[in-house]
Design an enzyme around this catalytic site. Structure first.
Site, PDB file in Angstrom:
ATOM      1  N   SER A  45       0.836  -1.204   0.000  1.00 44.41           N
ATOM      2  CA  SER A  45       0.000   0.000   0.000  1.00 44.41           C
ATOM      3  C   SER A  45       0.871   1.255   0.000  1.00 44.41           C
ATOM      4  O   SER A  45       0.581   2.232  -0.695  1.00 44.41           O
ATOM      5  CB  SER A  45      -0.906   0.010   1.232  1.00 44.41           C
ATOM      6  OG  SER A  45      -1.740  -1.126   1.250  1.00 44.41           O
ATOM      7  N   LYS A 164       0.504 -10.332   7.725  1.00 38.71           N
ATOM      8  CA  LYS A 164       0.791  -8.961   8.125  1.00 38.71           C
ATOM      9  C   LYS A 164      -0.508  -8.379   8.656  1.00 38.71           C
ATOM     10  O   LYS A 164      -1.469  -8.190   7.904  1.00 38.71           O
ATOM     11  CB  LYS A 164       1.287  -8.119   6.945  1.00 38.71           C
ATOM     12  CG  LYS A 164       1.480  -6.646   7.350  1.00 38.71           C
ATOM     13  CD  LYS A 164       1.831  -5.739   6.187  1.00 38.71           C
ATOM     14  CE  LYS A 164       1.980  -4.295   6.685  1.00 38.71           C
ATOM     15  NZ  LYS A 164       2.111  -3.322   5.566  1.00 38.71           N
ATOM     16  N   SER A 166      -2.280  -5.314  10.139  1.00 36.08           N
ATOM     17  CA  SER A 166      -2.043  -3.867  10.190  1.00 36.08           C
ATOM     18  C   SER A 166      -3.098  -3.082  10.936  1.00 36.08           C
ATOM     19  O   SER A 166      -3.081  -1.860  10.912  1.00 36.08           O
ATOM     20  CB  SER A 166      -1.956  -3.311   8.759  1.00 36.08           C
ATOM     21  OG  SER A 166      -0.762  -3.687   8.143  1.00 36.08           O
ATOM     22  N   GLY A 189       1.774  -4.339  11.138  1.00 34.41           N
ATOM     23  CA  GLY A 189       1.957  -3.216  10.228  1.00 34.41           C
ATOM     24  C   GLY A 189       1.885  -1.877  10.925  1.00 34.41           C
ATOM     25  O   GLY A 189       1.862  -0.850  10.259  1.00 34.41           O
TER      26      GLY A 189
END
Lengths: 301, 301, 301, 301
Positions: A45, A164, A166, A189
């Site tokens: 991202s 991950k 986040s 994250g």
């Protein structure tokens, strides 16, 4: 495959005309190569994944792979809303030399993205992919969170090796770690909760803040791993405001500006990101001044 | 350009192997041509926009334009998270014969998608586009809503002529209509609130339900316009459950299955959409049975 | 019992020392008695229900009943988080002359306030109450919404005769009306969506704005009932900004200040409500100036 | 005043007819007196505060104070939506022997409960109270969260000595600890994140789970304080499922049933809480069986 440590989700440098600045990317990586970062995530991202064309993505993967030193683990961000396209990108990244893929949740059609639909997506990608996958749950962008029972179900697939997470929700992180076997690797994250997440059993972080302050993030990881709670906590507190302001509030333009201030190339973000205001720049300047005794002069002239 | 009336956001037919079934698309359109629909939206959310490659999108635009009768207004869905890509798609659609573009809000980087950032996106697209734009606000998918003050600001641009408001929040619809000049056209995306939205001053609807039941949707629009409140309200009530179950709850696979049941080609949706369960099919069957006296046999064999 | 028309949820006047100013309440009511309001709700949210002691509540009920003219229907707000206390208050209000009770959803223990728990609460109160009940769903305060299937289930109880739906969600209002028998009466609590809610079949409104502008609210109700869509819609638009600013944004202190400006006694709200700022007062002044040609001088000196 | 350690928010025992069972309360406390709990919170959310009359509350405060051994710190839950009532309850609790007050955020009028309004509430209570206060932020019940900047502002008042943060959001907890002076004491309300919160600098917990499993909660607190990360983490994991199921999901009826199963008196909760279903009971039984080798027979016969 061991994913312990800190990984930056590399930013994508652009020229003033908006085209890719791959030389700048190579320069950044060659400097990151000299840190203790565990590897790189390319096209996450923070890399403006959803603002890039497919052909641009492949050129970036190629350039980053060339520039990365061999001791850095390479992870490609390959998730899209489409199962087929995700498989296609994953195996293309594998062909280009990436060792693992970070696959974000499909999310556009939220009401239909039930745990079953998300599970099917990941299992199909995992079946077809020639490299192992990390689940990527980032509800602040996608509006869809992957909860512990679904992670536990996906962790049974031999080609899904980690997540991950986040959201910054440490209860969820704890439940995921508790619900999955010890070889399943949980990375977070959110730099704001890195220390407590490591205390809860996470093995590392994929942190936007590590694009700016790689060594401080690695230091926090090492203090936590060494069980030095007092120093870890003190460092964590110093990183709270930078993590919130630069990464959570100001996002990619904030990270890129901060990179410019500490000697990396940040440069502009693509639209619809707005350029930072003067106040936003000043606020980053003062945060960095409190962290980096004598900030290196910016080199992105 | 008058956008009064009902527009279906056309579904995208696929072959069993997942490739585009453009013949099926042409057949559907040739049947819709015989209804009182005002036009077609091609590559909206219901068209599985985010599951299509760019080259597929252009082939669909081309095929739909060829099949549509000249009295139907053609609107292309062109919005993506990237401002540049949105401009590029918009002008490509214009070149292919589309008369207006439906531009959804950029949304992935939610914390940075402030009203200012969204405004800049729309103004840049409007400046560059050679056809007029409709704002497309669909917070149930994007997590981002466009509120009345921002719509009022965008409505001052001569190339932004209306909005598709899909939240179903009629207070917001009322505020938008109240805050914009009378030539700015508000269409809604929720069949459940079509009647009250028209009562509040909306001029039409872009309705997933109109893919399945075009004539009933047009009839509701006409009753509302004629001021026949009692019959309009009675028809609206008959459409409440189908709108909620087929469109809101079951989404694209629900709409496609229902199309199959009433004589259009629906067919499979792309992954990560799951196929409907038996219970879901039965529930659609009984809803349609209550609406369509003698449902036409399915023709998608 | 017919609940058609507009009801204000009466505010509770206080003396400068914070004690009840029942004379002021009687004066307000005697002025409301001369309007076409259908009745009064006494001890609703706008009456600062949760900031009053039980003994104060009974004194207010008593004073309001005495002051109300016989043609005004009296509804008591009696809901609390406790089922027993709600029953006790309801039957006390009945003993004091109230004809119906408005019972808000229990909500503090949100995770346990499932539809079943809420249903049991209402059914027990309805069984024990000697006057009929209105369900009161106000998710902006309680965080708990009553959806159409639950309303339909409760509407089967002969002592539950209607609902005040304050979410402003017109789709939900439409679904409730569609799911309940025609003798079940739906009133709304949002002036912003009054016209469209009446168009959808609601029979009236319990509106904070009616404390300030009773005749304009009644006029909108009458225009809607008469099927005069154009004039109704024009009036609805004039009420949008006052409804949002005075009622939704500024709440009880906003309503009370606006009452002071148009000749009723508003006075201070209890803490933790803050007094309005100068800017907030000015904003109400200008909204009222646009609605009321020559505002009556305030009498609460 | 040191608030380090684990405090249970005592449940309120009822007789079968719904009246207070103060003897049962005394029996529970006399058993808790023999544990290493740091003290008791009397009339918290878990004590069914919002389902009790004011006179009942005072009788409970009195009985609990009498039964508590002198080494246990007594904290009274005194927060209501009204500033005046909160002050009154706080000083009444002080008169009855309580050493500190736990004051939850006012929350009913959410749109007006801005940080400024909440700050004024706490400052007024702190000015008037003759015992020190703990802020109580429990957004899962109130819908209102107290963020770090507001806590920092309130921490400057000499009579506001700490916070019970019950959101389970460890990032927020970390920010609060980082934003407040070291003598300000942060306790958490979520057993699921106790270990990581202590790692982040919290000094203790006010835990519903401690009503059921006081010694295990104390043990986790001690392991964390001793820096024994491995054993602390292992114990934390064992408590995750009980904390989620018994406390978060099933709430007061879940805690009371579990108390019954381990030898305390739990008994029924007041309506609108529903009694547990058989499945819910079985699920608690099996969670307890995995934690408590040989569960003590229930004594509440």
């Amino acid at each position: 495959m061991k994913l312990h440590g800190i990984f930056p989700p590399l930013t994508t440098p652009f020229n003033p005309d908006g085209s890719l600045a791959l030389d700048r990317l190579r320069q950044n990586i060659s400097r990151y190569n000299r840190t203790r970062l565990a590897g790189y995530v390319v096209i996450g991202s923070t890399g403006e994944s959803v603002l890039l064309r497919r052909d641009e993505i492949e050129r970036i993967w190629d350039a980053a792979r060339e520039a990365a030193s061999p001791d850095k683990l390479l992870i490609a961000g390959t998730g899209t809303d489409s199962t087929e396209e995700t498989i296609d990108r994953t195996n293309r990244a594998a062909a280009l030399g990436y060792k693992a893929a970070l696959v974000k949740t499909p999310h556009y059609y939220k009401p239909q993205m039930t745990p079953n639909a998300i599970a099917e997506h990941y299992l199909r990608v995992a079946d077809a992919a020639i490299i192992p996958l990390l689940i990527y749950s980032v509800p602040q962008f996608t509006g869809v969170a992957v909860e512990a029972p679904l992670v536990a179900r996906l962790a049974r697939h031999s080609n899904i090796i980690g997540i991950k997470e986040s959201s910054g929700n440490v209860q969820r992180v704890s439940e995921i770690i508790s619900a999955t076997p010890s070889e399943f690797q949980t990375l977070v994250g959110s730099a704001s909760t890195l220390y407590v997440s490591l205390a809860a059993g996470a093995v590392g972080g994929i942190l936007g803040l590590a694009c700016v302050l790689p060594e401080l993030c690695v230091e926090l990881w090492q203090l936590a791993r060494a069980g030095d709670a007092d120093r870890a906590l003190a460092l964590q507190r110093r990183l709270l405001d930078p993590a919130r302001t630069i990464v959570s509030d100001l996002g990619v333009p904030g990270i890129k500006y901060a990179m410019d201030r500490v000697g990396y190339f940040g440069g502009p973000a693509r639209r619809p990101f707005l350029p930072l205001t003067d106040d936003e720049r000043t606020s980053i300047d003062s945060l960095l001044a409190s962290l980096v005794p004598a900030p290196a002069p910016a080199v992105n002239s």
